[in-house]
Design an enzyme around this catalytic site. Structure first.
Site, mmCIF file in Angstrom:
data_model
loop_
_atom_site.group_PDB
_atom_site.id
_atom_site.type_symbol
_atom_site.label_atom_id
_atom_site.label_comp_id
_atom_site.label_asym_id
_atom_site.label_seq_id
_atom_site.Cartn_x
_atom_site.Cartn_y
_atom_site.Cartn_z
ATOM 1 N N ARG A 29 6.877 -0.974 -1.219
ATOM 2 C CA ARG A 29 6.272 -1.706 -2.095
ATOM 3 C C ARG A 29 5.848 -3.148 -1.415
ATOM 4 O O ARG A 29 6.657 -3.720 -0.611
ATOM 5 C CB ARG A 29 6.999 -1.979 -3.401
ATOM 6 C CG ARG A 29 7.366 -1.025 -4.214
ATOM 7 C CD ARG A 29 7.867 -1.154 -5.536
ATOM 8 N NE ARG A 29 8.174 0.087 -6.157
ATOM 9 C CZ ARG A 29 7.493 0.776 -6.708
ATOM 10 N NH1 ARG A 29 6.291 0.676 -6.576
ATOM 11 N NH2 ARG A 29 7.967 2.131 -7.181
ATOM 12 N N ASP A 30 4.380 -3.359 -1.573
ATOM 13 C CA ASP A 30 3.950 -4.704 -1.259
ATOM 14 C C ASP A 30 4.987 -6.013 -1.676
ATOM 15 O O ASP A 30 5.139 -6.117 -2.583
ATOM 16 C CB ASP A 30 2.452 -4.948 -1.480
ATOM 17 C CG ASP A 30 1.983 -6.243 -0.588
ATOM 18 O OD1 ASP A 30 1.119 -5.654 0.194
ATOM 19 O OD2 ASP A 30 2.390 -7.205 -0.568
ATOM 20 N N ILE A 31 5.288 -6.796 -0.649
ATOM 21 C CA ILE A 31 6.120 -8.028 -1.076
ATOM 22 C C ILE A 31 5.519 -8.945 -2.244
ATOM 23 O O ILE A 31 5.986 -9.604 -2.950
ATOM 24 C CB ILE A 31 6.805 -8.641 -0.088
ATOM 25 C CG1 ILE A 31 7.924 -9.510 -0.109
ATOM 26 C CG2 ILE A 31 5.680 -9.492 0.811
ATOM 27 C CD1 ILE A 31 8.718 -9.893 1.064
ATOM 28 N N ASN A 87 -7.439 -2.830 5.989
ATOM 29 C CA ASN A 87 -8.186 -4.126 6.286
ATOM 30 C C ASN A 87 -8.065 -3.991 7.820
ATOM 31 O O ASN A 87 -7.078 -3.819 8.344
ATOM 32 C CB ASN A 87 -7.360 -5.251 5.677
ATOM 33 C CG ASN A 87 -7.447 -5.484 4.322
ATOM 34 O OD1 ASN A 87 -8.589 -5.272 3.912
ATOM 35 N ND2 ASN A 87 -6.532 -5.979 3.610
ATOM 36 N N GLU A 95 -3.550 -9.276 7.915
ATOM 37 C CA GLU A 95 -2.489 -10.272 8.421
ATOM 38 C C GLU A 95 -1.412 -9.498 9.222
ATOM 39 O O GLU A 95 -0.752 -9.980 10.091
ATOM 40 C CB GLU A 95 -2.040 -10.756 7.070
ATOM 41 C CG GLU A 95 -2.850 -11.447 6.284
ATOM 42 C CD GLU A 95 -1.855 -12.011 4.998
ATOM 43 O OE1 GLU A 95 -1.094 -11.330 4.534
ATOM 44 O OE2 GLU A 95 -2.730 -12.728 4.169
ATOM 45 N N VAL A 96 -1.107 -8.279 9.031
ATOM 46 C CA VAL A 96 -0.031 -7.658 9.746
ATOM 47 C C VAL A 96 -0.697 -6.569 10.724
ATOM 48 O O VAL A 96 -1.395 -5.736 10.033
ATOM 49 C CB VAL A 96 0.950 -6.876 8.814
ATOM 50 C CG1 VAL A 96 1.899 -6.182 9.763
ATOM 51 C CG2 VAL A 96 1.591 -7.882 8.006
ATOM 52 N N HIS A 100 -1.735 -0.375 8.122
ATOM 53 C CA HIS A 100 -1.153 0.128 6.890
ATOM 54 C C HIS A 100 -2.358 0.265 5.794
ATOM 55 O O HIS A 100 -3.277 -0.402 5.521
ATOM 56 C CB HIS A 100 -0.385 -0.939 6.436
ATOM 57 C CG HIS A 100 -0.907 -2.428 6.404
ATOM 58 N ND1 HIS A 100 -0.792 -3.211 7.602
ATOM 59 C CD2 HIS A 100 -1.464 -3.118 5.469
ATOM 60 C CE1 HIS A 100 -1.781 -4.164 7.473
ATOM 61 N NE2 HIS A 100 -2.004 -4.271 6.080
ATOM 62 N N HIS A 102 -3.135 0.298 2.000
ATOM 63 C CA HIS A 102 -2.777 -0.384 0.488
ATOM 64 C C HIS A 102 -3.155 0.870 -0.362
ATOM 65 O O HIS A 102 -4.339 1.230 -0.677
ATOM 66 C CB HIS A 102 -3.591 -1.681 0.357
ATOM 67 C CG HIS A 102 -3.481 -2.921 1.177
ATOM 68 N ND1 HIS A 102 -2.588 -3.823 0.901
ATOM 69 C CD2 HIS A 102 -3.888 -3.025 2.303
ATOM 70 C CE1 HIS A 102 -2.744 -4.845 1.653
ATOM 71 N NE2 HIS A 102 -3.323 -4.435 2.681
HETATM 72 P P1 AMP Z 1 -3.029 -7.062 5.187
HETATM 73 O O1 AMP Z 1 -3.520 -8.469 4.848
HETATM 74 O O2 AMP Z 1 -3.961 -5.905 5.027
HETATM 75 O O3 AMP Z 1 -2.595 -7.110 6.665
HETATM 76 O O4 AMP Z 1 -1.792 -6.500 4.285
HETATM 77 C C1 AMP Z 1 -0.597 -7.025 4.750
HETATM 78 C C2 AMP Z 1 0.502 -7.001 3.457
HETATM 79 O O5 AMP Z 1 1.609 -6.874 3.755
HETATM 80 C C3 AMP Z 1 0.193 -7.907 2.447
HETATM 81 O O6 AMP Z 1 -0.182 -7.535 1.198
HETATM 82 C C4 AMP Z 1 1.607 -8.769 2.554
HETATM 83 O O7 AMP Z 1 1.868 -8.948 1.047
HETATM 84 C C5 AMP Z 1 2.434 -7.392 2.762
HETATM 85 N N1 AMP Z 1 3.776 -8.063 3.431
HETATM 86 C C6 AMP Z 1 4.172 -8.874 4.220
HETATM 87 N N2 AMP Z 1 5.429 -8.720 4.789
HETATM 88 C C7 AMP Z 1 5.925 -7.818 3.797
HETATM 89 C C8 AMP Z 1 7.217 -7.222 3.879
HETATM 90 N N3 AMP Z 1 8.088 -7.831 4.328
HETATM 91 N N4 AMP Z 1 7.453 -6.273 2.961
HETATM 92 C C9 AMP Z 1 6.513 -5.709 2.085
HETATM 93 N N5 AMP Z 1 5.328 -6.285 2.286
HETATM 94 C C10 AMP Z 1 4.745 -7.306 3.252
#
Ligand code: AMP
Ligand code: ZN
Length: 114
Positions: A29-31, A87, A95-96, A100, A102
């Site tokens: 689950r997304d945080i 993304n 961001e990461v 991944h 969504h």
């Molecule tokens: P993106 O902007 O597509 O890179 O999405 C990165 C997603 O990772 C965001 O929706 C964040 O809320 C999610 N995220 C960041 N850290 C964590 C975590 N520790 N556990 C779960 N989701 C996370």
């Protein structure tokens, strides 16, 4: 990748709320959920962006999509529908930098995305 957040999740250094796992992928689950169901499906292998996919990642990407289908069924959103999003880099708001998918559902989605 020791400095990658999602590799830390794969390695067990960070424990998310896992909803699905197999040999190739992990889903949790997304945080910061943006919908009643918001799950991230990641490959266990570190791939920074979609632009970094190798020719032999085709099977792995199929595994990610098959996992999304199963998760939608588990979450009870398979019939009502759901949004799937990768993304890729800055303009998409990535961001990461570990790919991944969504999986978002449980409410109507807008189109086009912002
Ligand atoms: P993106 O902007 O597509 O890179 O999405 C990165 C997603 O990772 C965001 O929706 C964040 O809320 C999610 N995220 C960041 N850290 C964590 C975590 N520790 N556990 C779960 N989701 C996370
Ligand atoms: Zn990684």
């Amino acid at each position: 990748m020791s400095d990658c957040l999602f590799c830390k999740i794969v390695n067990g250094d960070i424990t998310p709320d896992i909803v699905y796992e197999n040999e190739a992928v992990l889903a949790f689950r997304d945080i910061n959920p943006r919908a009643p169901t918001h799950v991230l499906v990641i490959p266990k292998k570190h791939i920074p962006t979609l632009a970094d996919l190798a020719d032999d990642d085709t099977q792995l990407m199929g595994e990610i999509m098959q996992a999304a289908k199963k998760i939608a069924e588990q979450e009870g959103i398979a019939d009502s529908g759901y949004r799937t999003v990768f993304n890729c880099k800055q303009d998409a708001g990535q961001e990461v930098y570990h790919i991944h998918l969504h999986v978002l559902g449980g409410r109507p989605m807008q189109w086009p995305p912002g």
